[in-house]
Design an enzyme around this catalytic site. Structure first.
Site, mmCIF file in Angstrom:
data_model
loop_
_atom_site.group_PDB
_atom_site.id
_atom_site.type_symbol
_atom_site.label_atom_id
_atom_site.label_comp_id
_atom_site.label_asym_id
_atom_site.label_seq_id
_atom_site.Cartn_x
_atom_site.Cartn_y
_atom_site.Cartn_z
ATOM 1 C CD GLU B 60 -25.025 -19.373 17.072
ATOM 2 O OE1 GLU B 60 -26.207 -19.044 17.327
ATOM 3 O OE2 GLU B 60 -24.659 -20.559 17.019
ATOM 4 C CG PHE B 122 -26.143 -31.398 8.873
ATOM 5 C CD1 PHE B 122 -27.497 -31.170 9.062
ATOM 6 C CD2 PHE B 122 -25.294 -31.307 9.964
ATOM 7 C CE1 PHE B 122 -27.997 -30.861 10.317
ATOM 8 C CE2 PHE B 122 -25.779 -31.006 11.227
ATOM 9 C CZ PHE B 122 -27.141 -30.787 11.403
ATOM 10 C CD GLN B 123 -25.398 -27.562 11.869
ATOM 11 O OE1 GLN B 123 -24.207 -27.641 12.147
ATOM 12 N NE2 GLN B 123 -26.344 -27.339 12.770
ATOM 13 C CE LYS B 172 -15.281 -31.012 11.551
ATOM 14 N NZ LYS B 172 -16.390 -31.847 12.036
ATOM 15 C CG MET B 490 -39.949 4.479 19.119
ATOM 16 S SD MET B 490 -40.064 6.179 19.721
ATOM 17 C CE MET B 490 -38.418 6.449 20.328
#
Ligand SMILES: Cc1ncc(C[n+]2csc(CCOP(=O)(O)OP(=O)(O)O)c2C)c(N)n1
Ligand SMILES: [Mg+2]
Lengths: 168, 594
Positions: B60, B122-123, B172, B490
């Site tokens: 993502e 969940f999630q 949802k 760096m």
């Protein structure tokens, strides 16, 4: 750059939506600004707008930043620096519990009278005083109650409004 | 709206259909995303339409960076769709990146059903809570009837004022339930109305200040790019009309044509000697769409101590944040530059020509130090040389460049020259390693025919290299140009200069064979080990119509100069050993080595 710290009372008109207070508080904590006091409640008839009063301290540059950062939050309608804009009224309410018997108890009642505090609850060994006034007045009252059996303090934080006919 | 569409608007639709419809109405052509349980209704609605193209990333964070690349190279908002919980948390780095660099992103996140919110379902993650400090604004939509309005509002907020990322969290059930569509036209934001027109009195004051200046400089940043290509043109006109020099920030590269003699290059920590010394010695500074970032100012109390500053910015909170300015102008860069240009021309002023000539003479003295010179001797490729040749071999092609983060990024900023805005995509404010490849994918989606190159470090590339699969899936001929020094260069440089050469955990052991890696992803792998191979590899990379990884093995211990060590002042620059010796008219009392 001046290091002079100033205390400012800022009024913020916001959409009364979930998370708006978290946004304001998150702004202060995330950027390391001080909050001395913060109050919030819905203020219009339809409950769509809330007014936040925040008392903060900082250098003049930081105070300017705080106002600009507040103003840029999407749900913020207006930001007014009451301290900078001119005369305004500031009030805070406190509920203060003092417990004890005898001379101390009587003395606390005497002082409450001088401060125009009201006893809103009393038992034979306690008072709850309600007091309204400036921060300084409440601080002074608390200091005097300290040796007289002060056990509990609850303060609302400052609410403030500009003097005169102009509205926010 | 056609009659059938109008009829459609009254028909109750599922939340997911409403979302897709609102995206279409907002002109969205591409969504970068990754599916999951909470967003399946939206994926179902996407499946049943042909207006919006979905690009499946591989993580993502890649979706957000791709959307950033898309946005920055087109000027249009980038759109992201991710699932709840880990989908949303993976997007956080990209959102923070977009916030720091003012990139308009609309990110749709799935959420568990409303009745499950707060139950550690969940999630489930508190996405609005997590993303509150890393978005310009965010919404949790609790009713299907609110969906269309919130989507339209989200696009408005992301693209108006100082642009930035916004999140819409979508439970949802809200996506499944039926509700009514609302057209965008009817949505005006109640409180968010940023000012775009500069205060005319301030603009006049700025023009007067500029006209009286003896040693003025323009300092332009990403705000000019965000304002649109016209702002860059107006900036160029104004700078040319005044004759003063200009420097760009890292984010502002391309806002002014780099080939123009008035351009001093980038300023700041790895900026040019002439840009930093001109900033230090100027008497009037015109900051346009730049925010006086610490990588630009160096030590604040020594920053351009004798100048009067004009600051043009659309975000009032950027003004007087780090540096007090004499003339603050809140407004859109393009609009204010137009007003300044008009006034400058009306005034018919030539300014102080003698002073201007003397100023340029001083600047030319600094320029003669040739601060970007390097020594390409021997067979080992110098990283600066690799990027310089990359530039020279691509300059005729109007190429787009993204970068990862590190030395290669700074060398890219120094040696690539941009003539136009929107060709340069880099993670400036956040400095996100792993930005470049997904950003290049977003750019290539928006510009399918263009040459798009990710100038990468090997360490950064490893952070989001899974996106090679995305590039491959959509046949995107992105070029990954790895400046491979086998170090987190760096980090190594700072350790060498500031930590007594104690190289703590900065060596990249066990690197993959990048050629084989490319092949395993169906890409073309190329390698240059010595300087005589460099041009041929670059040429082959450009000529290859596929995804390419070019592994350019460079000098491992090269440092990036000039450098202002952090916390130092502009005049305390360290120069590379290729730069010329001191010239008499430079006072470099502060050219201190750490
Ligand atoms: C996500 C992330 N983690 C850590 C850093 C700190 N950091 C900045 S540059 C750098 C090294 C980058 O190495 P490489 O990609 O090989 O580029 P080079 O400097 O060698 O050109 C690191 C670790 C960062 N910017 N981003
Ligand atoms: Mg490296």
């Amino acid at each position: 750059m001046s290091e002079r710290q100033e205390r400012h009372t800022i009024a913020v008109l916001v959409d009364n939506e979930p998370g708006v207070l978290a946004r304001v508080i998150g702004l202060f904590s995330g950027r390391g600004y001080n909050i001395e006091s913060l109050t919030v409640a819905a203020v219009d008839a339809t409950g769509q707008l809330s007014r936040i009063t925040v008392v903060t301290t900082g250098t003049p540059m930081v105070i300017e930043q705080i106002k600009a950062q507040l103003d840029r939050l999407v749900p913020v309608h207006r930001v007014v620096d009451l301290t900078a804009e001119g005369p305004h009224v500031e009030r805070e309410m406190a509920l203060i519990k003092v417990t004890g018997r005898g001379e101390a108890r009587i003395e606390s009642l005497r002082i409450a009278d001088i401060f125009r505090a009201r006893a809103v609850d009393s038992t034979t060994e306690s008072f709850v005083f309600e007091l309204t006034g400036s921060i300084e007045k409440i601080d002074a009252f608390i200091a005097l109650m300290q040796p007289l059996g002060l056990t509990d303090i609850c303060r609302t934080g400052v609410v403030a409004i500009a003097r005169g006919p102009a509205a926010m | 709206m056609s009659e059938s569409q109008q009829h459609d608007a009254e028909r109750p639709m599922s939340g997911a259909e409403i979302i897709v419809r609102a995206l279409i109405e907002q002109g969205v052509e591409v969504v970068f995303g990754y599916p999951g349980g909470a967003v399946l209704p939206i994926y179902d609605a996407l499946f049943q339409q042909n207006s919006i193209r979905h690009i499946l990333v591989r993580q993502e964070a890649g979706a957000v960076h791709a959307a950033e690349g898309y946005a920055r190279s087109t000027g249009r908002p980038g759109v992201v769709l991710v699932t709840s919980g880990p989908g949303a948390t993976n997007a956080v780095t990209g959102l923070t990146d977009a916030l720091m660099d003012s990139i308009p992103i609309v990110c749709l996140t799935g959420q568990v059903a409303t009745h499950m919110i707060g139950n550690d379902a969940f999630q489930e993650a508190d996405t609005v809570g997590i993303t509150r400090p890393c978005t310009k604004h965010n919404w949790l939509v609790k009713s299907t009837d609110d969906l269309a309005r919130v989507v339209h509002e989200a696009f408005y907020v992301a693209t108006h004022g100082r642009p930035g990322p916004v999140v819409i969290d979508l439970p949802k059930d809200v996506c499944i339930n039926k509700g009514r569509y609302q057209a965008a036209g009817g949505v005006a934001h109640p409180s968010y109305r940023p000012r775009t027109k500069g205060d005319p009195a301030r603009v006049a004051e700025a023009v007067e200040l500029l006209a009286g200046a003896k040693r003025a400089i323009f300092y332009a940043g990403g705000g000019v790019i965000n304002s649109g290509p016209q702002a860059a043109e107006l900036l160029t006109e104004l700078v040319r009309a005044t004759g003063f020099p200009i420097t760009n920030t890292l984010m502002g590269l391309g806002a002014y044509p780099a080939s123009d003699p008035q351009f001093l290059g980038m300023l700041g920590m790895h900026g040019t000697y002439e840009a930093n010394l001109a900033m230090h010695n100027c008497d009037v500074m015109v900051a346009v769409g730049a925010r006086f970032d610490d990588r630009v100012t160096g030590r604040l109390d020594a920053f351009s101590p004798n100048s009067r500053k004009i600051h043009i910015d659309i975000d009032p909170s950027s003004i007087n944040k780090n540096v007090p300015v004499a003339v603050p102008i809140v407004g859109d860069a393009g609009s204010v530059l137009q007003d300044m240009l008009t006034l400058w021309r009306q005034r018919g002023s030539q300014g102080d020509r003698a002073a201007l000539a003397a100023w340029w003479q001083q600047i030319d003295g600094w320029r003669n130090r040739n601060c970007l010179a390097y020594r390409q001797d021997g067979k080992v490729i110098k990283p600066q040389h690799a990027i310089k040749r990359l530039y020279e071999l691509t300059r005729a092609r109007d190429a787009y460049f993204t970068t990862e983060v590190g030395q290669h990024q700074m060398w890219a900023a120094q040696y690539l020259k941009f003539e136009r805005p929107n060709r340069w995509m880099t993670s400036g404010g956040l400095g996100t390693m792993g930005y470049g490849l997904p950003a290049a994918i977003g750019v290539q989606i928006a510009h399918p025919e263009a040459l798009v190159v990710d100038v990468a470090g090997e360490a950064s590339f490893l952070m989001n290299m899974q996106e090679l699969a995305t590039a491959r899936q959509y046949r995107l001929p992105v070029k990954v140009f790895i400046v491979n020094n086998q170090w987190m260069g760096m980090v190594r440089q700072w350790q060498e200069l500031l930590h007594g050469s104690r190289y703590s955990e900065s060596y990249m052991d066990s690197l993959p064979d990048f050629v084989k890696l490319a092949e395993s992803f169906g890409a073309v792998g190329l390698r240059a080990d010595s300087v005589d191979q460099l041009d041929a590899v670059i040429a082959e990379m450009i000529a290859t119509p596929n995804l390419v990884i070019a592994d350019i093995r460079v000098e491992q211990r090269e440092n990036c100069f000039p450098m202002i060590p952090s916390g130092r002042a502009h005049y305390e620059m360290i120069l590379g050993d290729g730069a010329s010796a001191d010239t008499p008219d430079v006072t470099d009392a502060g050219l201190a080595l750490v």
